[in-house]
Design a protein around this motif. Structure first.
Motif, PDB file in Angstrom:
ATOM      1  N   PRO A   2       0.822  -1.206   0.000  1.00 50.83           N
ATOM      2  CA  PRO A   2       0.000   0.000   0.000  1.00 50.83           C
ATOM      3  C   PRO A   2       0.863   1.267   0.000  1.00 50.83           C
ATOM      4  O   PRO A   2       1.962   1.282   0.554  1.00 50.83           O
ATOM      5  CB  PRO A   2      -0.806  -0.079   1.290  1.00 50.83           C
ATOM      6  N   LEU A  89      -3.450   4.025  -1.549  1.00 49.18           N
ATOM      7  CA  LEU A  89      -3.593   3.273  -2.792  1.00 49.18           C
ATOM      8  C   LEU A  89      -3.116   1.839  -2.586  1.00 49.18           C
ATOM      9  O   LEU A  89      -2.123   1.611  -1.889  1.00 49.18           O
ATOM     10  CB  LEU A  89      -2.756   3.924  -3.899  1.00 49.18           C
ATOM     11  N   GLU A  90      -3.830   0.903  -3.205  1.00 45.11           N
ATOM     12  CA  GLU A  90      -3.407  -0.492  -3.195  1.00 45.11           C
ATOM     13  C   GLU A  90      -2.954  -0.864  -4.599  1.00 45.11           C
ATOM     14  O   GLU A  90      -3.597  -0.490  -5.578  1.00 45.11           O
ATOM     15  CB  GLU A  90      -4.553  -1.407  -2.780  1.00 45.11           C
ATOM     16  N   PRO A  91      -1.861  -1.599  -4.717  1.00 44.77           N
ATOM     17  CA  PRO A  91      -1.377  -1.961  -6.053  1.00 44.77           C
ATOM     18  C   PRO A  91      -2.329  -2.925  -6.750  1.00 44.77           C
ATOM     19  O   PRO A  91      -2.910  -3.806  -6.119  1.00 44.77           O
ATOM     20  CB  PRO A  91      -0.024  -2.612  -5.784  1.00 44.77           C
ATOM     21  N   VAL A  92      -2.466  -2.707  -8.041  1.00 47.42           N
ATOM     22  CA  VAL A  92      -3.263  -3.599  -8.873  1.00 47.42           C
ATOM     23  C   VAL A  92      -2.353  -4.320  -9.860  1.00 47.42           C
ATOM     24  O   VAL A  92      -2.478  -5.514 -10.072  1.00 47.42           O
ATOM     25  CB  VAL A  92      -4.363  -2.805  -9.630  1.00 47.42           C
ATOM     26  N   GLU A  93      -1.419  -3.562 -10.428  1.00 52.67           N
ATOM     27  CA  GLU A  93      -0.479  -4.159 -11.383  1.00 52.67           C
ATOM     28  C   GLU A  93       0.772  -3.307 -11.443  1.00 52.67           C
ATOM     29  O   GLU A  93       0.704  -2.072 -11.369  1.00 52.67           O
ATOM     30  CB  GLU A  93      -1.116  -4.239 -12.773  1.00 52.67           C
ATOM     31  N   SER A  94       1.899  -3.963 -11.597  1.00 54.24           N
ATOM     32  CA  SER A  94       3.166  -3.276 -11.773  1.00 54.24           C
ATOM     33  C   SER A  94       3.996  -4.113 -12.736  1.00 54.24           C
ATOM     34  O   SER A  94       4.141  -5.326 -12.543  1.00 54.24           O
ATOM     35  CB  SER A  94       3.879  -3.148 -10.432  1.00 54.24           C
TER      36      SER A  94
END
Length: 98
Positions: A2, A89-94
């Motif tokens: 996060p 923010l929470e990661p969705v894609e990297s």
């Protein structure tokens, strides 16, 4: 991981950065794993900060700390102009190209 994403106007970057640096130990104790400080091209009176945490509760607790102890104090936030905008923010894609 996060991220606590913060944006706000400032009056003077060196003054703001000195205040930001004073809270380095507090960031570390609060679980900040990495931070990014950025400024928009052509706008030296605005900063964007991303603080990465292991958990959402750590990010929420640090946001509470900022609101109660930093942003509410002219002494602790001498170059702050206006009200910071913050969200977790929470990661969705990297992905990196290649």
């Amino acid at each position: 991981m996060p991220t606590l994403h913060i944006e706000h106007a400032i009056t003077d970057f060196p003054t703001w950065k000195a205040a930001f640096d004073r809270f380095g130990e507090a960031r570390e104790r609060s679980g900040v794993r990495r931070h990014h400080v950025q400024r928009p091209v052509g706008d030296p009176h605005y900063v964007v900060i991303d603080l990465d945490f292991d958990t959402v509760p750590e990010a929420e607790a640090f946001l509470d700390f900022l609101q109660a102890n930093v942003w509410s104090s002219r002494e602790n936030a001498p170059a702050l102009a206006g009200t910071p905008q913050a969200r977790i923010l929470e990661p969705v894609e990297s992905r990196q190209p290649g």
